[in-house]
Design a protein around this motif. Structure first.
Motif, mmCIF file in Angstrom:
data_model
loop_
_atom_site.group_PDB
_atom_site.id
_atom_site.type_symbol
_atom_site.label_atom_id
_atom_site.label_comp_id
_atom_site.label_asym_id
_atom_site.label_seq_id
_atom_site.Cartn_x
_atom_site.Cartn_y
_atom_site.Cartn_z
ATOM 1 N N LYS A 83 0.822 -1.213 0.000
ATOM 2 C CA LYS A 83 0.000 0.000 0.000
ATOM 3 C C LYS A 83 0.855 1.260 0.000
ATOM 4 O O LYS A 83 0.370 2.335 -0.373
ATOM 5 N N ALA A 258 -4.891 0.120 -2.304
ATOM 6 C CA ALA A 258 -4.429 1.501 -2.147
ATOM 7 C C ALA A 258 -4.839 2.350 -3.348
ATOM 8 O O ALA A 258 -5.268 3.507 -3.196
ATOM 9 N N VAL A 259 -4.727 1.785 -4.537
ATOM 10 C CA VAL A 259 -5.077 2.527 -5.748
ATOM 11 C C VAL A 259 -6.577 2.809 -5.808
ATOM 12 O O VAL A 259 -6.997 3.914 -6.180
ATOM 13 N N MET A 262 -7.300 5.642 -3.502
ATOM 14 C CA MET A 262 -6.905 6.915 -4.112
ATOM 15 C C MET A 262 -7.947 7.372 -5.125
ATOM 16 O O MET A 262 -8.299 8.554 -5.188
ATOM 17 N N THR A 263 -8.454 6.432 -5.910
ATOM 18 C CA THR A 263 -9.437 6.759 -6.938
ATOM 19 C C THR A 263 -10.745 7.220 -6.317
ATOM 20 O O THR A 263 -11.377 8.178 -6.780
ATOM 21 N N GLU A 265 -11.108 8.658 -3.391
ATOM 22 C CA GLU A 265 -10.921 10.001 -2.821
ATOM 23 C C GLU A 265 -10.926 11.066 -3.913
ATOM 24 O O GLU A 265 -11.557 12.124 -3.769
ATOM 25 N N TYR A 266 -10.249 10.772 -5.023
ATOM 26 C CA TYR A 266 -10.151 11.764 -6.105
ATOM 27 C C TYR A 266 -11.508 12.013 -6.759
ATOM 28 O O TYR A 266 -11.930 13.160 -6.938
ATOM 29 N N ALA A 340 -8.052 3.192 -12.657
ATOM 30 C CA ALA A 340 -7.667 4.355 -11.858
ATOM 31 C C ALA A 340 -7.086 5.454 -12.739
ATOM 32 O O ALA A 340 -7.422 6.639 -12.580
ATOM 33 N N HIS A 344 -8.853 9.109 -13.213
ATOM 34 C CA HIS A 344 -8.107 10.290 -12.794
ATOM 35 C C HIS A 344 -7.899 11.273 -13.952
ATOM 36 O O HIS A 344 -7.478 12.418 -13.721
ATOM 37 N N TYR A 353 2.124 13.343 -8.586
ATOM 38 C CA TYR A 353 1.067 12.574 -7.929
ATOM 39 C C TYR A 353 1.484 11.100 -7.975
ATOM 40 O O TYR A 353 1.999 10.629 -9.001
ATOM 41 N N LEU A 355 0.126 8.190 -8.334
ATOM 42 C CA LEU A 355 -0.559 7.112 -9.045
ATOM 43 C C LEU A 355 0.312 6.481 -10.120
ATOM 44 O O LEU A 355 0.285 5.253 -10.304
#
Length: 389
Positions: A83, A258-259, A262-263, A265-266, A340, A344, A353, A355
């Motif tokens: 992660k 983890a990815v 992130m996706t 949240e974005y 992702a 994004h 960033y 990613l």
């Protein structure tokens, strides 16, 4: 199925989260911005932190200073490491140590394993053969001999082994104190040799992974090791390979989780037409599909890890469960990072960033696991050989 973890396994995961909480995925230069390796060495401070938290000795027996836990606990820790893209050979070191403990020379194990648990030694494994397509054990030959070329009766244990061959794409070999190398004997037996990178006949040619980490092509030319350094117990290489494969599936799962976070949240913050894009049906459906991928990766991982850890019987050998886990991990981690990047937009390719770095690591994991189609073929062969009914 009941995949409830024991208190000890949950404690290992919690300790791992505490250690990895301070690790930044962008702690080294981006592989997209620097030629060659992103760093010359592993993350030594993190390695020391893992040792001080007793995570390097997690799967070692108490007699060697460990907690005596199993592969499931190790996979929980590996999941957390992925992660944050932890730059340490945690999987390789622990898998090699577990193999030495289970199959290796007792005296050598007593010498090395406590030091491994304390973080004093780094181990890695050459598991890719010459090209990554052929069985790794066929890339190196191991022949037994003495200085005179014969083995006197009753003194077989003093005989040396001579290794010749190549193992490509050995992760962090330059930082390792020992490299576990699969090989085959004249009789066709698969064995595991423990070599030191600095010993005579060993040469390391620089290679770089897709993620920008230092790999090496390890060449062996008449490399002599004593009999203690050759792990030749029946099934030793198969066990080590199973540990590496299942551990890599755990890395794929942790990275994918983890990815997806992130996706989420974005897309929850990014607005279009006055609404968060996460509320759009097309975005939500794609994210949901990737969530399903991750849940499938998770259940197949724990099934494979449980079969290995418990040696439980089944209608198929454990290789079948491992093949299923590899199918989902190889395809799943690719689909997660591709979705992702898509969700994004251009922001996913921004090197400020993280990613893009996760994408590079995911591609390296996918390459190390191999294509899902190959695992489907292996699974088909197992099904053909073991009729279910």
């Amino acid at each position: 199925m009941d995949f409830t973890f024991t208190e000890e396994q949950q404690a290992a995961a919690e300790a791992a989260r505490a250690v990895f909480s301070g690790v930044a995925p962008d702690g080294v230069p981006s592989p997209a911005l620097v030629p060659g390796a992103v760093a010359e060495d592993i993350d030594r401070s993190l390695w020391a932190g893992l040792a001080s938290s007793d995570l390097l000795s997690l799967t070692l027996s108490p007699e060697h200073g460990g907690a005596g836990l199993d592969l499931i606990a190790l996979c929980l820790v590996l999941r957390e490491s992925a992660k944050v893209l932890a730059r340490v050979p945690l999987l390789e070191t622990c898998a090699a140590a577990m193999t030495l403990q289970r199959y290796g020379d007792r005296q050598l194990a007593a010498e090395l394993l406590p030091r491994i648990g304390r973080g004093e030694l780094v181990l890695t494994v050459g598991a890719n053969g010459r090209s990554g397509h052929d069985p790794a054990e066929l890339a190196v030959t191991a022949r037994q001999e003495t200085a005179a070329g014969t083995i006197p009766p009753g003194r077989e244990g003093e005989a040396a082994w001579v290794l010749d061959g190549v193992q490509s794409a050995v992760p962090w070999a330059q930082a390792a104190d020992w490299i576990a190398v699969p090989a085959h004997t004249d009789e066709g037996r698969a064995v595991v040799a423990l070599i030191r990178p600095a010993q005579d006949g060993v040469s390391l040619d620089e290679q770089f992974s897709t993620s920008g980490e230092r790999f090496a092509e390890v060449r062996l030319e008449s490399v002599r090791i004593d009999s203690r350094s050759l792990i030749d117990g029946p099934g030793a290489w198969e066990w080590l390979r199973a540990l590496l494969t299942t551990g890599t599936c755990a890395l794929a799962l942790g990275l994918g989780e983890a990815v997806l976070a992130m996706t989420s949240e974005y897309t929850g913050k990014r607005e279009q037409f006055g609404f968060p894009v996460a509320t759009f049906q097309s975005v939500a459906v794609q994210a949901a599909d990737r969530y399903i991928d991750l849940r499938a990766m998770e259940v197949t991982l724990w099934q494979a890890a449980w079969r290995i850890a418990t040696e439980a019987d089944g209608k198929l050998p454990a290789e079948g469960d491992i093949a299923v886990a590899k199918i989902w991990a190889s395809d799943g981690v690719r689909r997660v990072v591709q979705t992702a990047q898509h969700l994004h937009g251009g922001f996913g390719a921004d090197t400020d960033y993280p990613l893009h770095r996760f994408h590079a690591w995911a591609k390296q994991i996918e390459l190390s696991l191999g294509p899902a189609a190959a695992h489907e073929e292996a699974l088909g062969s197992l099904l053909a050989a073991h009729l279910l009914g």
